[in-house]
Enzyme design. Structure first.
Site, short mmCIF file in Angstrom:
data_model
loop_
_atom_site.label_atom_id
_atom_site.label_comp_id
_atom_site.label_asym_id
_atom_site.label_seq_id
_atom_site.Cartn_x
_atom_site.Cartn_y
_atom_site.Cartn_z
N CYS A 54 -10.14 -2.14 -0.53
CA CYS A 54 -11.61 -2.22 -0.52
C CYS A 54 -12.22 -0.87 -0.22
CB CYS A 54 -12.05 -3.25 0.53
SG CYS A 54 -13.83 -3.28 0.81
N TYR A 85 -19.97 -3.67 -10.52
CA TYR A 85 -19.12 -4.18 -9.44
C TYR A 85 -18.55 -5.55 -9.81
CZ TYR A 85 -17.82 -5.84 -4.77
OH TYR A 85 -17.13 -6.35 -3.69
N GLU A 97 -10.76 -0.02 -7.11
CA GLU A 97 -11.81 0.52 -6.25
C GLU A 97 -11.31 1.84 -5.65
OE1 GLU A 97 -13.52 -2.09 -3.39
OE2 GLU A 97 -13.89 -3.69 -4.84
N ASP A 132 -7.15 -8.95 0.43
CA ASP A 132 -7.85 -8.65 -0.81
C ASP A 132 -6.81 -8.59 -1.94
OD1 ASP A 132 -10.34 -8.45 0.40
OD2 ASP A 132 -10.06 -6.33 0.87
N TYR A 137 -7.61 -3.80 -6.22
CA TYR A 137 -7.28 -3.35 -4.87
C TYR A 137 -5.95 -2.61 -4.81
CZ TYR A 137 -11.04 -6.56 -3.64
OH TYR A 137 -12.25 -7.21 -3.56
N CYS A 200 -14.21 -4.78 6.55
CA CYS A 200 -13.20 -3.77 6.24
C CYS A 200 -11.84 -4.42 6.36
CB CYS A 200 -13.30 -2.57 7.17
SG CYS A 200 -11.99 -1.34 6.86
N CYS A 209 3.00 9.34 8.55
CA CYS A 209 3.36 10.03 7.31
C CYS A 209 3.59 11.51 7.65
CB CYS A 209 2.26 9.88 6.27
SG CYS A 209 2.66 10.65 4.68
#
Length: 217
Positions: A54, A85, A97, A132, A137, A200, A209
């Site tokens: 998202c 959208y 997105e 999502d 996504y 969110c 990472c």
């Protein structure tokens, strides 16, 4: 961002919606820092495009990074020109997105942005991110230079080793040359700055990472 028409497979060009010839109206300036969303950008600055679920939450991950000039949400990696959208959410445009990041390479390296990208979501989930679900996504990196391409491929391999050591599967992040980036509608731009309690769905793996500590020479 839950929609009953979500698609959990990638479509081909022949299946894509026709779209439109004119861009979707969007904001002129960044809600947080006031910089122009579509430029012109300062000389010597570079552009990166990331997709990590998202885009409301994804954009917020980048606009606070020192050295980032402006961010914008939109759609990349698909077939439909200037999609809305609702069209992207149907799964019938091929887009994901995405977040456009314009940055000063003298202040923040592309590798540092890759680190933010990888640590801010789970890049092993395929056509989804958390709750999502859908091709819109999916995780993706769209490079704008050969140097970005090489860094993305190297970063993916490095992080995949770190994830494997913690029991995660292969990284599914799409890495491809950037094609047109279509800016999303005004109300989606910097959405979580305008709506601090807004949705969110991002969640990282919790695995560090090991890239992205320097800046360009």
């Amino acid at each position: 961002m839950f929609f009953t028409r979500q698609k959990s497979r990638m479509i081909g060009p022949a299946e894509a919606l026709p779209g439109r010839s004119s861009p979707i109206p969007t904001a002129e300036r960044h809600f947080v820092n006031g910089n122009a969303l579509k430029g012109p950008y300062p000389a010597g600055f570079e552009t990166a495009i990331f997709a990590l679920g998202c885009y409301w939450g994804a954009e917020r991950k980048f606009w606070a990074v020192p050295g980032v000039w402006v961010t914008a949400v939109g759609n990349a990696g698909g077939f439909t020109p200037n999609p809305s959208y609702e069209e992207v959410c149907s799964g019938l445009t091929g887009h994901t997105e995405s977040v456009l990041v314009v940055y000063d390479p003298a202040k923040v390296s592309y590798e540092a942005l890759l680190k933010v990208f990888f640590e801010s979501h789970d890049p092993t989930q395929g056509l989804r991110q958390g709750n999502d679900v859908g091709s819109q996504y999916r995780s993706a990196i769209y490079w704008t230079s050969p140097a970005q391409r090489d860094a993305a491929l190297s970063g993916k391999a490095t992080y995949e080793d770190a994830l494997k050591a913690k029991g995660f599967g292969p990284i599914t992040t799409e890495i491809a040359e950037a094609e047109p980036f279509y800016f999303a509608e005004t109300h989606h731009q910097q959405y979580l700055a305008k709506n601090p309690g807004g949705y969110c769905g991002l969640g990282g793996t919790g695995v560090s990472c090991p890239i992205g500590t320097g800046v360009a020479a």
